[in-house]
Write a protein that holds these residues in place. Structure first.
Motif, PDB file in Angstrom:
ATOM      1  N   LEU A  59       0.848  -1.194   0.000  1.00 26.30           N
ATOM      2  CA  LEU A  59       0.000   0.000   0.000  1.00 26.30           C
ATOM      3  C   LEU A  59       0.886   1.247   0.000  1.00 26.30           C
ATOM      4  CD1 LEU A  59      -2.495  -1.304   2.683  1.00 26.30           C
ATOM      5  CD2 LEU A  59      -2.897  -1.154   0.230  1.00 26.30           C
ATOM      6  N   GLY A  60       0.716   2.081  -1.008  1.00 26.77           N
ATOM      7  CA  GLY A  60       1.576   3.255  -1.131  1.00 26.77           C
ATOM      8  C   GLY A  60       2.976   2.863  -1.559  1.00 26.77           C
TER       9      GLY A  60
ATOM     10  N   ARG B 196      -8.914  -0.516   8.097  1.00 27.21           N
ATOM     11  CA  ARG B 196      -9.221  -0.988   6.736  1.00 27.21           C
ATOM     12  C   ARG B 196      -8.417  -2.242   6.409  1.00 27.21           C
ATOM     13  NH1 ARG B 196      -9.317   1.881   1.954  1.00 27.21           N
ATOM     14  NH2 ARG B 196     -11.411   1.118   1.669  1.00 27.21           N
ATOM     15  N   ILE B 197      -7.140  -2.236   6.774  1.00 24.97           N
ATOM     16  CA  ILE B 197      -6.292  -3.400   6.502  1.00 24.97           C
ATOM     17  C   ILE B 197      -6.780  -4.596   7.314  1.00 24.97           C
ATOM     18  CG2 ILE B 197      -3.961  -4.352   6.742  1.00 24.97           C
ATOM     19  CD1 ILE B 197      -2.950  -1.449   6.206  1.00 24.97           C
TER      20      ILE B 197
ATOM     21  N   GLY C  82      -5.155   3.542  -6.918  1.00 28.58           N
ATOM     22  CA  GLY C  82      -6.155   3.651  -5.873  1.00 28.58           C
ATOM     23  C   GLY C  82      -5.652   4.448  -4.684  1.00 28.58           C
ATOM     24  N   ASP C  83      -6.584   4.806  -3.839  1.00 30.70           N
ATOM     25  CA  ASP C  83      -6.314   5.541  -2.604  1.00 30.70           C
ATOM     26  C   ASP C  83      -6.597   4.595  -1.450  1.00 30.70           C
ATOM     27  OD1 ASP C  83      -6.666   7.075  -0.228  1.00 30.70           O
ATOM     28  OD2 ASP C  83      -7.264   8.835  -1.378  1.00 30.70           O
ATOM     29  N   PHE C  84      -5.588   4.255  -0.672  1.00 29.40           N
ATOM     30  CA  PHE C  84      -5.790   3.249   0.377  1.00 29.40           C
ATOM     31  C   PHE C  84      -6.707   3.704   1.499  1.00 29.40           C
ATOM     32  CE2 PHE C  84      -1.213   4.593   1.177  1.00 29.40           C
ATOM     33  CZ  PHE C  84      -1.467   5.481   2.210  1.00 29.40           C
ATOM     34  N   PHE C  85      -7.074   4.974   1.539  1.00 34.64           N
ATOM     35  CA  PHE C  85      -8.044   5.437   2.527  1.00 34.64           C
ATOM     36  C   PHE C  85      -9.482   5.314   2.011  1.00 34.64           C
ATOM     37  CE2 PHE C  85      -4.455   7.898   4.386  1.00 34.64           C
ATOM     38  CZ  PHE C  85      -4.538   7.385   5.665  1.00 34.64           C
ATOM     39  N   ARG C  86      -9.667   5.227   0.677  1.00 32.81           N
ATOM     40  CA  ARG C  86     -11.022   5.239   0.127  1.00 32.81           C
ATOM     41  C   ARG C  86     -11.378   4.028  -0.711  1.00 32.81           C
ATOM     42  NH1 ARG C  86     -10.968  11.042  -2.555  1.00 32.81           N
ATOM     43  NH2 ARG C  86      -9.702   9.746  -3.890  1.00 32.81           N
ATOM     44  N   ASP C  87     -10.454   3.543  -1.496  1.00 35.59           N
ATOM     45  CA  ASP C  87     -10.758   2.473  -2.449  1.00 35.59           C
ATOM     46  C   ASP C  87     -10.629   1.098  -1.796  1.00 35.59           C
ATOM     47  OD1 ASP C  87     -11.223   4.258  -4.600  1.00 35.59           O
ATOM     48  OD2 ASP C  87      -9.061   4.486  -4.867  1.00 35.59           O
TER      49      ASP C  87
ATOM     50  N   LYS D 224      -5.630   8.992  11.519  1.00 37.79           N
ATOM     51  CA  LYS D 224      -5.527   8.423  10.174  1.00 37.79           C
ATOM     52  C   LYS D 224      -4.851   7.047  10.219  1.00 37.79           C
ATOM     53  CE  LYS D 224      -6.553  10.757   6.709  1.00 37.79           C
ATOM     54  NZ  LYS D 224      -7.773  10.640   5.907  1.00 37.79           N
ATOM     55  N   VAL D 225      -3.879   6.860  11.114  1.00 40.26           N
ATOM     56  CA  VAL D 225      -3.226   5.563  11.264  1.00 40.26           C
ATOM     57  C   VAL D 225      -4.263   4.521  11.678  1.00 40.26           C
ATOM     58  CG1 VAL D 225      -1.555   4.251  12.659  1.00 40.26           C
ATOM     59  CG2 VAL D 225      -0.919   6.474  11.704  1.00 40.26           C
ATOM     60  N   HIS D 226      -5.108   4.864  12.650  1.00 42.09           N
ATOM     61  CA  HIS D 226      -6.168   3.941  13.081  1.00 42.09           C
ATOM     62  C   HIS D 226      -7.134   3.645  11.928  1.00 42.09           C
ATOM     63  CE1 HIS D 226      -5.332   3.266  17.288  1.00 42.09           C
ATOM     64  NE2 HIS D 226      -5.089   4.556  17.445  1.00 42.09           N
ATOM     65  N   GLN D 227      -7.476   4.648  11.166  1.00 42.13           N
ATOM     66  CA  GLN D 227      -8.375   4.453  10.028  1.00 42.13           C
ATOM     67  C   GLN D 227      -7.768   3.467   9.024  1.00 42.13           C
ATOM     68  OE1 GLN D 227      -9.347   8.122   8.000  1.00 42.13           O
ATOM     69  NE2 GLN D 227     -10.430   7.074   6.368  1.00 42.13           N
TER      70      GLN D 227
END
Length: 190
Positions: A30-31, A113-114, A80-85, A106-109
């Motif tokens: 990711l990223g 997701r992961i 893709g955007d790992f925060f949205r997609d 944001k780290v928790h978010q």
């Protein structure tokens, strides 16, 4: 991108071999930018397919950094955007020099997701420069100060990463201090 690619290349072999990752058959970086780490993982683990997820404009330029060799067929790129997609399915998720860019919220978010995408027994490889518990090593402290000034984020200790990862269902959190520009953490999804 060239600077990030060069910075990443310095330690990719150490990161790829810090843990035995042979049990994984698919990974998602990711990223992952130019794919420097993905290509080295593919080289070290011929049975591993790696998907690099990054923003469309990054993926567009990543082709300029593609190495020669058979491992290139094991690596694919996905915009893709790992925060949205949606995150691609994988046995192993990788966050290399990503978490230090973000504040805890944001780290928790992202970890949430992961965690939802990672099946039990799957792994998460975190590649960051670890602060020592007493902040006695100057380079990680200066890096953390830089991150605070630029992004209101920071480097973290292994204890802090362990707490973050365990809060999102990751156990068996192990660290490898690489003596390089980064260190590595491998955690397993419970």
């Amino acid at each position: 991108m060239a600077a990030m690619h060069g910075y990443t290349k310095v330690a990719v072999r150490q990161v790829a071999t810090a843990f035995d990752l042979s049990r994984f058959t698919s990974a998602c970086d990711l990223g992952g930018c130019t794919g420097a780490l993905a290509y080295e993982l593919a080289r070290q683990y011929p049975g591993l397919k790696v998907t690099v997820l990054d923003l469309p404009e990054v993926i567009e330029d990543a082709a300029h950094f593609r190495p020669d060799g058979p491992q290139t067929g094991q690596v694919s790129f996905m915009p893709g955007d790992f925060f949205r997609d949606p995150l691609p399915e994988a046995d192993l998720y990788i966050l290399s020099k990503v978490l230090h860019n973000w504040q805890d919220e944001k780290v928790h978010q992202l970890l949430s997701r992961i965690s939802r995408s990672c099946k039990p027994g799957g792994g998460l490889l975190v590649v960051e420069l670890l602060l020592d518990e007493k902040c006695q090593s100057l380079i990680p402290v200066l890096q953390s100060l830089t991150m605070m000034v630029l992004f209101l984020s920071r480097e973290r200790t292994l204890s802090e990463y362990r707490s973050l990862l365990q809060a999102h269902g990751f156990t068996d959190v192990r660290a490898a201090y690489l003596g390089s520009t980064v260190d590595a953490i491998l955690a397993t999804r419970a």
